[in-house]
Design an enzyme around this catalytic site. Structure first.
Site, PDB file in Angstrom:
ATOM      1  N   HIS A 168       0.906  -1.393   0.073  1.00 26.79           N
ATOM      2  CA  HIS A 168      -0.117  -0.042   0.046  1.00 26.79           C
ATOM      3  C   HIS A 168       0.820   1.360  -0.006  1.00 26.79           C
ATOM      4  O   HIS A 168       0.427   2.366  -0.395  1.00 26.79           O
ATOM      5  CB  HIS A 168      -0.800  -0.044   1.174  1.00 26.79           C
ATOM      6  CG  HIS A 168      -2.133  -0.916   1.370  1.00 26.79           C
ATOM      7  ND1 HIS A 168      -2.789  -1.268   0.234  1.00 26.79           N
ATOM      8  CD2 HIS A 168      -2.237  -2.042   2.191  1.00 26.79           C
ATOM      9  CE1 HIS A 168      -3.632  -2.379   0.685  1.00 26.79           C
ATOM     10  NE2 HIS A 168      -3.340  -2.866   1.642  1.00 26.79           N
ATOM     11  N   ASP A 216      -2.761 -10.663  -2.282  1.00 27.06           N
ATOM     12  CA  ASP A 216      -3.453 -10.269  -1.107  1.00 27.06           C
ATOM     13  C   ASP A 216      -4.783  -9.844  -1.269  1.00 27.06           C
ATOM     14  O   ASP A 216      -5.099  -9.337  -2.416  1.00 27.06           O
ATOM     15  CB  ASP A 216      -2.594  -8.943  -0.514  1.00 27.06           C
ATOM     16  CG  ASP A 216      -2.744  -8.545   0.776  1.00 27.06           C
ATOM     17  OD1 ASP A 216      -2.283  -8.751   1.742  1.00 27.06           O
ATOM     18  OD2 ASP A 216      -4.105  -7.572   0.830  1.00 27.06           O
ATOM     19  N   HIS A 261      -6.375  -7.200  -0.379  1.00 23.55           N
ATOM     20  CA  HIS A 261      -6.622  -5.683  -0.772  1.00 23.55           C
ATOM     21  C   HIS A 261      -5.643  -5.461  -1.894  1.00 23.55           C
ATOM     22  O   HIS A 261      -4.715  -5.923  -2.207  1.00 23.55           O
ATOM     23  CB  HIS A 261      -5.859  -5.018   0.629  1.00 23.55           C
ATOM     24  CG  HIS A 261      -6.560  -5.346   1.729  1.00 23.55           C
ATOM     25  ND1 HIS A 261      -5.904  -6.291   2.616  1.00 23.55           N
ATOM     26  CD2 HIS A 261      -7.702  -5.141   2.377  1.00 23.55           C
ATOM     27  CE1 HIS A 261      -6.700  -6.371   3.992  1.00 23.55           C
ATOM     28  NE2 HIS A 261      -7.791  -5.612   3.534  1.00 23.55           N
ATOM     29  N   ASP A 263      -4.639 -12.849   3.380  1.00 24.06           N
ATOM     30  CA  ASP A 263      -5.820 -12.389   4.241  1.00 24.06           C
ATOM     31  C   ASP A 263      -7.321 -12.634   3.323  1.00 24.06           C
ATOM     32  O   ASP A 263      -8.404 -12.140   3.661  1.00 24.06           O
ATOM     33  CB  ASP A 263      -5.807 -10.782   4.342  1.00 24.06           C
ATOM     34  CG  ASP A 263      -5.068 -10.145   3.392  1.00 24.06           C
ATOM     35  OD1 ASP A 263      -4.822 -10.649   2.357  1.00 24.06           O
ATOM     36  OD2 ASP A 263      -4.558  -8.832   3.830  1.00 24.06           O
TER      37      ASP A 263
HETATM   38 ZN   LIG Z   1      -4.005  -7.246   2.706  1.00 27.66          ZN
END
Ligand SMILES: [Zn+2]
Length: 287
Positions: free
Chosen positions: A114, A150, A152, A230
């Site tokens: 991120h 991931d 996200h 995740d």
């Molecule tokens: Zn994540």
């Protein structure tokens, strides 16, 4: 296989934060006790500013030394610059191992996908993945693909690699979910596969397979994997459905690409993280 890790990465924490030291500490314990995969352990060194500056601004590097929280999710930690740089160095070691024909996994924190050119966010401070990809291109790799599973969206990796020649980014992620980006492809080299919350795992696998088919068409010489765990059914901060055997399958899919690959730990916040990583590593190693 080679695992690049440094137990010192468990040295920072914030009460109640999901990105906690046990993620790595418990995984290390699990991998040390297992006998199925022979592991060579490597400790990362340091990284020069010039390598970081391919992906980040000088102001951002300086900001990591200012004792002020970055955002609600991303506190300032004493020494975070050193921790983040060490995770970057581990990524570069993993790249080196991949180029030498080894299966390599960087087991470090903080995660990185991120972090943008000039901003720490979402538990991430430096974009270990984008830095490794750009370093690969700067030192002789002709085409590099980043595969980010991931749950996200890897907004930071995407923003840094956007329209960079000979790099491509493929991300499968839950949407809606943090950070809210990744709803469509962007530029000429970033491909996004948003998946609705609670998507059945068979469907989720189909989306992953589609992304990997597109990735193969790019004909990468090297594939760098942002391995987040995740999308697991019992992860506390997302709403997807994958099980340990799906992460094993993911490892097999990466192995089946038949090009050099390395993987960096991104997210994964459940208590089962050690088993999920172990399942992925078995897949990567053809076990
Ligand atoms: Zn994540």
């Amino acid at each position: 296989m080679k695992i690049i890790t440094d137990e010192r990465c468990t040295g920072y924490s914030s009460r109640g934060h999901p990105e906690r030291p046990e993620r790595v500490a418990r995984t290390l314990a699990r991998l040390r006790e297992q006998k199925e995969i022979p592991i060579e352990w490597i400790t990362p060194g340091t990284v020069e500013d010039a390598i970081l500056l391919r992906a980040h601004t000088p102001e951002h590097l300086a900001r990591l030394r200012i004792h002020r929280d970055f955002d609600g999710d991303t506190p300032y930690y004493e020494g975070i610059e050193t921790y983040a740089r060490s995770a970057v160095a581990a990524g570069l070691e993993a790249l080196k191992a991949a180029r030498a024909g080894e299966v390599a996994f960087s087991l470090m924190r903080p995660p990185g996908h991120h972090a943008t050119k000039d901003r720490a966010m979402g538990f991430c401070f430096l974009s270990s993945m984008a830095i490794a990809a750009l370093h690969a291109l700067a030192t002789g790799t002709k085409r590099v693909a980043v595969f980010d599973f991931d749950v996200h969206h890897g907004n930071g990796t995407e923003a840094i690699l956007l329209n960079k020649p000979d790099a491509a980014f493929f991300s499968i992620h839950q949407h809606p979910c943090y950070p809210g980006t990744g709803t469509a492809n962007v530029g000429d080299n970033c491909f996004n596969y948003p998946v609705a919350p609670h998507t059945p795992r068979e469907e989720y696998r189909k989306v992953i397979s589609r992304a990997l088919e597109e990735l193969k068409k790019f004909k990468p010489e090297l594939v760098a994997v942002s391995a987040g765990f995740d999308a697991y059914a019992h992860d506390p901060i997302a709403q997807e459905t994958l099980e340990a055997e799906d992460f094993h399958w993911l490892g097999e899919q990466v192995r089946a690409l038949s090009v050099p690959t390395f993987s960096l730990l991104e997210g994964g916040y459940s208590n089962e993280l050690p088993e999920l990583i172990f399942a992925y590593l078995k897949g990567l190693n053809g076990k």
